[in-house]
Design a protein around this motif. Structure first.
Motif, short mmCIF file in Angstrom:
data_model
loop_
_atom_site.label_atom_id
_atom_site.label_comp_id
_atom_site.label_asym_id
_atom_site.label_seq_id
_atom_site.Cartn_x
_atom_site.Cartn_y
_atom_site.Cartn_z
N LYS A 105 59.93 -1.06 58.32
CA LYS A 105 60.79 -2.24 58.27
C LYS A 105 59.96 -3.52 58.26
CE LYS A 105 64.50 0.08 60.83
NZ LYS A 105 65.21 0.11 62.13
N TYR A 106 58.91 -3.52 59.08
CA TYR A 106 58.09 -4.74 59.19
C TYR A 106 57.26 -4.96 57.92
CZ TYR A 106 54.99 -8.26 61.12
OH TYR A 106 54.30 -9.43 61.33
N LEU A 107 56.61 -3.90 57.46
CA LEU A 107 55.85 -3.98 56.20
C LEU A 107 56.71 -3.37 55.10
CD1 LEU A 107 52.38 -2.80 57.59
CD2 LEU A 107 53.13 -5.16 57.18
N PHE A 149 50.71 4.39 52.49
CA PHE A 149 49.84 3.33 53.00
C PHE A 149 49.98 3.18 54.51
CE2 PHE A 149 49.28 -1.12 54.28
CZ PHE A 149 47.99 -1.36 53.85
N ILE A 150 51.21 3.20 55.00
CA ILE A 150 51.45 3.03 56.43
C ILE A 150 50.81 4.17 57.23
CG2 ILE A 150 53.26 3.11 58.21
CD1 ILE A 150 54.98 1.42 56.26
N TYR A 151 50.99 5.41 56.78
CA TYR A 151 50.40 6.55 57.50
C TYR A 151 48.87 6.51 57.43
CZ TYR A 151 55.09 8.48 57.95
OH TYR A 151 56.41 8.66 58.27
N LYS A 152 48.33 6.05 56.32
CA LYS A 152 46.88 5.93 56.20
C LYS A 152 46.33 4.91 57.19
CE LYS A 152 43.26 4.87 52.81
NZ LYS A 152 42.99 4.47 51.40
N MET A 153 47.03 3.76 57.31
CA MET A 153 46.58 2.72 58.25
C MET A 153 46.65 3.21 59.69
SD MET A 153 45.52 0.21 56.46
CE MET A 153 44.92 1.52 55.37
N ILE A 154 47.67 4.00 60.02
CA ILE A 154 47.75 4.57 61.37
C ILE A 154 46.61 5.56 61.59
CG2 ILE A 154 49.13 6.04 62.90
CD1 ILE A 154 51.64 4.84 61.62
N ARG A 155 46.39 6.41 60.61
CA ARG A 155 45.35 7.43 60.73
C ARG A 155 43.95 6.81 60.87
NH1 ARG A 155 46.69 9.74 56.53
NH2 ARG A 155 45.03 9.11 55.09
#
Length: 302
Positions: free
Chosen positions: A21-23, A30-36
């Motif tokens: 929601k934020y991004l 992309f979101i899961y990659k940034m978390i990982r």
């Protein structure tokens, strides 16, 4: 680097859902990659996507401001005049008097709606600091029915209002003027079938496929010539229920062009005038027993 302090509106949801929601322009990969890769942390520690956020948690996003802005679509509100009147307001809830002629939700026939107006009103008034939550309208009135509509200012209030409505702990009352003379209280219990294509409903006595049960309580207030003023309480709250149910017993709403008779009234005389609140818990329990009233003589036309 961006730090986000989690408020009540964001708490209770998974980390990955909050980030989506934020991004809101970033894809899931992309979101899961940034978390990982630990470019996104929670309370300065590595976090898993399924972790549930709590109030006052701090999300750290180790990306440049330009990158964050690129992945954030900031939706601008439809700029429109405010046509509703505020009947009750506190830090959690807003109850407004919707005019005749204003749709509750956006639709194809109108560029303006009560939802848009409420969001604009609260955004300007509250300077809404929520990162993912937008104020929500919790009950709905037909476009040409005026009266009280509840809006929630935060996520917890949305949950509790919606639950209270589902559990029938919020009572809704209407004032209306109908053709004919009604002499006594009535409890109407039937079934309703909706034709979505024609946007019209039919009342039937027996339960058949696709029919939904409806219960309407009728209380005569006063006689006015060949007409009667009624108070209506809904046990069930379905689209067109009051108008169709009253028409089915020979007492259509004055001014109702869809289910009524020919008369000189330009607008249907049907107004949601009273809400009785119950079913709230914890920090919202102060709302239990609260009665909010705006009579039909306070209605107006857009």
């Amino acid at each position: 680097m961006k730090e986000i302090i989690i408020t009540n509106n964001e708490s209770g949801q998974r980390m990955d859902r909050f980030l989506k929601k934020y991004l809101n322009k970033a894809n899931s990969a992309f979101i899961y990659k940034m978390i990982r890769k630990k470019n996104i942390k929670l309370n300065n520690s590595k976090v898993e996507p399924e972790v549930v956020l709590e109030k006052e948690d701090v999300v750290q996003i180790y990306l440049s401001d330009d990158t964050i802005d690129k992945f954030r679509e900031k939706k601008s509100l439809l700029q429109t005049a405010i046509h509703f009147k505020v009947v009750y307001e506190d830090e959690n809830i807003l109850v407004v008097n919707k005019p005749v002629g204003l749709s509750t939700q956006p639709d194809l026939t109108s560029k303006k709606s009560l939802v848009d107006e409420v969001k604009m009103y609260l955004d300007a008034k509250e300077k809404n600091i929520s990162f993912t939550f937008k104020p929500a309208v919790c009950n709905r009135l037909d476009k040409n029915t005026s009266g009280l509509v509840i809006a929630a200012k935060n996520y917890e209030t949305v949950k509790q209002v919606n639950k209270a409505i589902r559990d029938r702990n919020i009572k809704k009352y209407y004032e209306t003027k109908v053709h004919g003379i009604v002499l006594k209280d009535l409890e109407l219990e039937d079934y309703m079938i909706k034709d979505d294509y024609k946007n019209i409903v039919e009342i039937v006595k027996e339960e058949i496929e696709s029919a939904k049960k409806i219960i309407t309580y009728v209380h005569p207030i006063k006689r006015e010539g060949k007409f009667t003023w009624l108070e209506i309480e809904l046990e069930t709250g379905r689209a067109h229920q009051i108008r169709a149910h009253l028409a089915s017993i020979g007492h259509p709403v004055v001014g109702d062009k869809k289910y009524g008779k020919r008369d000189n009234e330009k607008y249907q005389i049907l107004h949601a005038y009273k809400i009785l609140l119950n079913g709230f818990e914890e920090e919202l329990s102060y709302l239990n027993g609260k009665e909010i009233i705006s009579h039909i003589d306070e209605r107006y036309v857009l």
